[in-house]
Motif scaffolding. Structure first.
Motif, PDB file in Angstrom:
ATOM      1  N   UNK A   8      33.870  41.906  40.826  1.00  0.00           N
ATOM      2  CA  UNK A   8      33.316  43.225  40.499  1.00  0.00           C
ATOM      3  C   UNK A   8      33.920  44.309  41.389  1.00  0.00           C
ATOM      4  N   UNK A   9      34.076  43.999  42.659  1.00  0.00           N
ATOM      5  CA  UNK A   9      34.636  44.978  43.596  1.00  0.00           C
ATOM      6  C   UNK A   9      36.088  45.281  43.251  1.00  0.00           C
ATOM      7  N   UNK A  10      36.881  44.251  43.012  1.00  0.00           N
ATOM      8  CA  UNK A  10      38.292  44.462  42.650  1.00  0.00           C
ATOM      9  C   UNK A  10      38.400  45.313  41.387  1.00  0.00           C
ATOM     10  N   UNK A  11      37.580  45.019  40.399  1.00  0.00           N
ATOM     11  CA  UNK A  11      37.611  45.792  39.155  1.00  0.00           C
ATOM     12  C   UNK A  11      37.215  47.237  39.393  1.00  0.00           C
ATOM     13  N   UNK A  12      36.192  47.448  40.207  1.00  0.00           N
ATOM     14  CA  UNK A  12      35.754  48.819  40.485  1.00  0.00           C
ATOM     15  C   UNK A  12      36.846  49.627  41.178  1.00  0.00           C
ATOM     16  N   UNK A  13      37.728  48.960  41.899  1.00  0.00           N
ATOM     17  CA  UNK A  13      38.833  49.632  42.597  1.00  0.00           C
ATOM     18  C   UNK A  13      40.039  49.888  41.688  1.00  0.00           C
ATOM     19  N   UNK A  14      39.964  49.472  40.433  1.00  0.00           N
ATOM     20  CA  UNK A  14      41.111  49.557  39.525  1.00  0.00           C
ATOM     21  C   UNK A  14      41.640  50.974  39.369  1.00  0.00           C
ATOM     22  N   UNK A  15      40.772  51.956  39.510  1.00  0.00           N
ATOM     23  CA  UNK A  15      41.219  53.348  39.366  1.00  0.00           C
ATOM     24  C   UNK A  15      41.657  53.951  40.697  1.00  0.00           C
ATOM     25  N   UNK A  29      42.983  46.867  47.176  1.00  0.00           N
ATOM     26  CA  UNK A  29      42.947  45.995  46.001  1.00  0.00           C
ATOM     27  C   UNK A  29      44.264  45.224  45.841  1.00  0.00           C
ATOM     28  N   UNK A  30      44.153  43.987  45.401  1.00  0.00           N
ATOM     29  CA  UNK A  30      45.324  43.146  45.154  1.00  0.00           C
ATOM     30  C   UNK A  30      44.951  42.150  44.067  1.00  0.00           C
ATOM     31  N   UNK A  31      45.161  42.554  42.818  1.00  0.00           N
ATOM     32  CA  UNK A  31      44.729  41.739  41.686  1.00  0.00           C
ATOM     33  C   UNK A  31      45.419  40.377  41.667  1.00  0.00           C
ATOM     34  N   UNK A  32      46.676  40.351  42.014  1.00  0.00           N
ATOM     35  CA  UNK A  32      47.413  39.082  41.987  1.00  0.00           C
ATOM     36  C   UNK A  32      46.837  38.095  43.008  1.00  0.00           C
ATOM     37  N   UNK A  33      46.676  38.544  44.237  1.00  0.00           N
ATOM     38  CA  UNK A  33      46.124  37.658  45.275  1.00  0.00           C
ATOM     39  C   UNK A  33      44.708  37.229  44.919  1.00  0.00           C
ATOM     40  N   UNK A  76      44.741  40.912  35.596  1.00  0.00           N
ATOM     41  CA  UNK A  76      43.793  39.863  35.968  1.00  0.00           C
ATOM     42  C   UNK A  76      43.852  38.708  34.984  1.00  0.00           C
ATOM     43  N   UNK A  77      43.848  39.012  33.700  1.00  0.00           N
ATOM     44  CA  UNK A  77      43.894  37.940  32.699  1.00  0.00           C
ATOM     45  C   UNK A  77      45.170  37.118  32.842  1.00  0.00           C
ATOM     46  N   UNK A  78      46.265  37.793  33.129  1.00  0.00           N
ATOM     47  CA  UNK A  78      47.535  37.084  33.332  1.00  0.00           C
ATOM     48  C   UNK A  78      47.437  36.170  34.559  1.00  0.00           C
ATOM     49  N   UNK A  79      46.922  36.705  35.664  1.00  0.00           N
ATOM     50  CA  UNK A  79      46.790  35.926  36.887  1.00  0.00           C
ATOM     51  C   UNK A  79      45.845  34.742  36.736  1.00  0.00           C
ATOM     52  N   UNK A  80      44.817  34.928  35.890  1.00  0.00           N
ATOM     53  CA  UNK A  80      43.859  33.850  35.654  1.00  0.00           C
ATOM     54  C   UNK A  80      44.321  32.896  34.553  1.00  0.00           C
TER      55      UNK A  80
END
Length: 116
Positions: free
Chosen positions: A12-19, A53-57, A92-96
């Motif tokens: 949730x935190x990572x997503x909230x930081x997306x912007x 934020x670091x979506x990949x990590x 995120x979907x790609x990383x997951x």
């Protein structure tokens, strides 16, 4: 918080930081999902709120079997109204390793716009 709860809160935190930022309102909304917290939980949350934020990590840190839960928690944390949020969810979907079709099913389940 147990390990799974911590992963979902991080989602949730990572997503909230997306912007590019996490507002006080976003932080408070996440806190409502967490419920009662200990001092250790508060320290964890402060650290996560301040982390870059670091979506990949993040995606690579998700334990096997939690991919869909993490994607759904991320989706619930944001309103998809900016391209940066679409980009985040796609990364995120790609990383997951979640197929686009499955992501769209999750979006439909939560009445969110499909992005794939």
């Amino acid at each position: 918080m147990n390990d799974q709860a911590m992963i979902l809160v991080r989602a949730m935190i990572e997503a909230a930081k997306a912007d590019g930022q996490i507002t006080r309102d976003e932080q408070e909304a996440i806190m409502k999902h967490v419920g009662p917290v200990t001092e250790a939980d508060v320290a964890f949350l402060r650290e996560e709120f301040s982390r870059r934020p670091d979506v990949k990590a993040f995606a690579w840190s998700v334990p096997l079997g939690m991919e869909e839960q993490v994607y759904a928690a991320s989706l619930l944390a944001i309103q998809i109204d900016e391209q940066s949020e679409v980009d985040y969810l796609q990364a995120l979907s790609h990383g997951l390793r979640l197929p686009p079709k499955r992501c769209n099913e999750i979006h439909r389940r939560f009445n969110a716009p499909e992005i794939f």
